[in-house]
Scaffold this active site. Structure first.
Site, mmCIF file in Angstrom:
data_model
loop_
_atom_site.group_PDB
_atom_site.id
_atom_site.type_symbol
_atom_site.label_atom_id
_atom_site.label_comp_id
_atom_site.label_asym_id
_atom_site.label_seq_id
_atom_site.Cartn_x
_atom_site.Cartn_y
_atom_site.Cartn_z
ATOM 1 N N ASP A 32 65.320 56.889 -33.520
ATOM 2 C CA ASP A 32 66.582 56.184 -33.282
ATOM 3 C C ASP A 32 66.677 56.024 -31.736
ATOM 4 O O ASP A 32 65.714 56.561 -30.829
ATOM 5 C CB ASP A 32 67.964 56.884 -33.265
ATOM 6 C CG ASP A 32 69.147 55.999 -33.616
ATOM 7 O OD1 ASP A 32 68.859 54.666 -33.708
ATOM 8 O OD2 ASP A 32 70.296 56.394 -33.336
ATOM 9 N N ASN B 247 65.736 52.635 -30.248
ATOM 10 C CA ASN B 247 64.938 51.436 -29.854
ATOM 11 C C ASN B 247 65.539 50.485 -28.938
ATOM 12 O O ASN B 247 65.249 49.700 -28.139
ATOM 13 C CB ASN B 247 64.055 50.793 -31.123
ATOM 14 C CG ASN B 247 63.136 51.745 -31.759
ATOM 15 O OD1 ASN B 247 62.816 52.840 -31.118
ATOM 16 N ND2 ASN B 247 62.838 51.411 -32.874
ATOM 17 N N GLY B 248 66.949 49.960 -29.877
ATOM 18 C CA GLY B 248 67.882 49.035 -29.225
ATOM 19 C C GLY B 248 68.111 49.339 -27.678
ATOM 20 O O GLY B 248 68.052 48.450 -26.784
ATOM 21 N N SER C 296 66.471 51.665 -42.839
ATOM 22 C CA SER C 296 67.871 52.150 -43.920
ATOM 23 C C SER C 296 68.318 51.015 -44.575
ATOM 24 O O SER C 296 68.421 49.839 -44.216
ATOM 25 C CB SER C 296 68.833 52.994 -42.976
ATOM 26 O OG SER C 296 69.652 52.014 -42.618
ATOM 27 N N ASN D 241 70.580 49.398 -42.815
ATOM 28 C CA ASN D 241 69.992 48.415 -41.855
ATOM 29 C C ASN D 241 69.993 46.973 -42.140
ATOM 30 O O ASN D 241 69.803 46.130 -41.331
ATOM 31 C CB ASN D 241 68.642 48.787 -41.124
ATOM 32 C CG ASN D 241 68.666 50.122 -40.361
ATOM 33 O OD1 ASN D 241 67.774 50.897 -40.417
ATOM 34 N ND2 ASN D 241 70.085 50.341 -39.652
ATOM 35 N N ARG E 46 65.936 64.205 -34.433
ATOM 36 C CA ARG E 46 66.364 62.834 -34.307
ATOM 37 C C ARG E 46 66.394 62.402 -32.794
ATOM 38 O O ARG E 46 66.820 63.219 -32.085
ATOM 39 C CB ARG E 46 68.059 62.699 -34.736
ATOM 40 C CG ARG E 46 68.602 61.267 -34.420
ATOM 41 C CD ARG E 46 69.918 60.970 -35.192
ATOM 42 N NE ARG E 46 70.370 59.807 -35.171
ATOM 43 C CZ ARG E 46 70.943 58.992 -35.877
ATOM 44 N NH1 ARG E 46 71.210 59.807 -37.054
ATOM 45 N NH2 ARG E 46 71.291 57.814 -35.634
ATOM 46 N N ARG F 49 74.001 62.906 -35.804
ATOM 47 C CA ARG F 49 74.250 62.615 -37.417
ATOM 48 C C ARG F 49 72.914 62.358 -38.158
ATOM 49 O O ARG F 49 72.173 62.107 -37.681
ATOM 50 C CB ARG F 49 75.136 61.408 -37.490
ATOM 51 C CG ARG F 49 74.807 60.052 -36.856
ATOM 52 C CD ARG F 49 75.775 58.970 -36.891
ATOM 53 N NE ARG F 49 75.598 57.706 -36.274
ATOM 54 C CZ ARG F 49 76.039 57.705 -35.135
ATOM 55 N NH1 ARG F 49 76.913 58.349 -34.592
ATOM 56 N NH2 ARG F 49 75.564 56.476 -34.377
ATOM 57 N N SER G 88 72.949 60.212 -40.870
ATOM 58 C CA SER G 88 72.757 58.587 -41.155
ATOM 59 C C SER G 88 71.874 58.534 -42.475
ATOM 60 O O SER G 88 71.127 57.580 -42.531
ATOM 61 C CB SER G 88 72.005 57.863 -39.866
ATOM 62 O OG SER G 88 72.817 57.837 -38.832
ATOM 63 N N GLU H 147 65.897 72.651 -40.272
ATOM 64 C CA GLU H 147 66.660 73.056 -39.216
ATOM 65 C C GLU H 147 66.473 71.687 -38.141
ATOM 66 O O GLU H 147 65.688 70.776 -38.499
ATOM 67 C CB GLU H 147 65.547 73.827 -38.240
ATOM 68 C CG GLU H 147 65.350 75.368 -38.962
ATOM 69 C CD GLU H 147 66.636 76.181 -38.731
ATOM 70 O OE1 GLU H 147 67.408 75.883 -37.840
ATOM 71 O OE2 GLU H 147 66.904 76.907 -39.464
#
Ligand code: IPE
Ligand code: IPE
Ligand code: MG
Length: 238
Positions: free
Chosen positions: A16, A18-19, A61, A64, A184, A190, A192, A203
Site C-alpha cells: 500500500d 503507491n499513490g 483488490s 479497487n 502492510r 487494516r 482491507s 502475525e
C-alpha cells in the site's frame, strides 16, 4: 532461520501507499505504481533467497475496480508489463507464479500474459508467488461456498463431510500456505479484505514506509519482529 534471521515459511504483503508516495513528490499516482515494481522485484528475489516457500502479494483488490477508469487502465497496463518483464526474475529465482482472485473482470490481454507466465513458471520449485489481482477475501469465500454447494447438490459431497479442510480446498489457491506473517506498508492498520480465511493466525506487521520505498532491509526488520513473537494458537504457552 537464515544465518541469525528468522524466516517465516509463508508471507503475505499488502503493498500500500503507491499513490501517497507519488503525490508527496508532486507526481501523478500512477508513478507510484510504476516505482512499486522495483520493490516487488527486490521482495520476490529476497524472499526466494531466504527460503520463504509461499509469498502472496496484494496487487489489485475487487474493491479497487471502483477507482477512476484511467488509473485502472494504467494499472492493468503496468501489470501486463510486469508479467512479461519479470519472467526472467521468476525463472532465475525458481519462482512459480499463481493467480489469486477472480478472472471475470480482467481483460483478455492481461489474462493472456498471466496464463503464459503461469505456464512458463509451472515447474519452478523454490517458492510459490501468489499474485492477488481482482481479489477480495469475501468474494473468495462466496466463490468457495458456491462450489461446495454445487458439489453437495450433485451428490459428490455430503454436508456432514464439510470441515475446515474442505473449505480450504475450495479457496482459490490452496497450494499457498496460510501466511505466518502479514506485512502492510504505508502505516494503515487494516486488512482491507485480504485473505480473510487464511490470516486467522498470521502475525501482523505494519511498516510505515510506502510500498515504492520498501527495501529488503524493511523485509528483514519484519522478519526479525516476527521472530520475536510468541505464537500461541489459542493454547497456553509456558
Ligand atoms: C497500493 O497503493 C496499490 C494498489 C491498491 C493498486 P495505493 O494506490 O492504494 O496508494 P495509496 O494508498 O492511495 O497511497
Ligand atoms: C489494499 O489497498 C489493496 C491493495 C494493496 C491492492 P487499498 O489502498 O485498496 O486499501 P484501503 O482502501 O486503504 O483499505
Ligand atoms: Mg491504498
Amino acid at each position: 532461520m537464515m544465518g541469525d534471521l528468522p524466516v517465516p515459511r509463508s508471507v503475505a504483503i499488502i503493498m500500500d501507499g503507491n499513490g501517497r508516495w507519488a503525490r508527496s513528490r508532486g507526481l501523478e499516482r500512477i508513478f507510484g505504481h510504476e516505482r512499486g515494481i522495483q520493490a516487488v522485484r527486490e521482495t520476490v528475489e529476497e524472499c526466494a533467497r531466504l527460503g520463504v516457500t509461499s509469498l502472496t502479494l496484494y496487487a489489485f483488490s475487487e474493491e479497487n475496480w471502483s477507482r477512476p477508469q484511467r488509473e485502472i487502465d494504467l494499472l492493468m497496463r503496468l501489470l501486463e508489463r510486469f508479467l512479461v518483464e519479470e519472467r526472467k526474475t521468476l525463472m532465475d529465482n525458481g519462482v512459480k507464479l499463481l493467480h489469486v482472485g477472480r478472472r471475470e473482470r480482467l481483460g483478455p490481454s492481461v489474462l493472456a500474459r498471466l496464463d503464459e507466465t503461469i505456464a512458463l513458471t509451472a515447474a519452478n520449485q523454490r517458492m510459490r508467488l501468489g499474485l492477488a489481482i481482482s481479489y477480495g477475501g469475501r468474494a473468495e469465500i462466496v466463490d468457495a461456498t458456491r462450489r461446495i454447494a454445487e458439489a453437495v447438490r450433485d451428490g459428490r459431497l455430503a454436508p456432514e463431510r464439510i470441515d475446515e479442510s474442505v473449505i480450504r480446498a475450495h479457496l482459490y489457491r490452496p497450494e499457498l500456505e496460510d501466511p505466518d506473517l502479514l506485512i502492510r506498508t504505508a502505516g494503515e492498520l487494516r486488512v482491507s479484505n485480504f485473505l480473510l480465511w487464511q490470516i486467522s493466525y498470521a502475525e501482523l506487521h505494519v511498516e510505515s514506509v510506502c510500498w515504492p520505498d520498501f527495501r529488503k532491509e524493511h523485509l528483514h526488520a519484519a522478519f526479525r519482529a516476527f521472530g520475536g513473537r510468541v505464537r500461541k494458537f489459542g493454547a497456553v504457552v509456558p
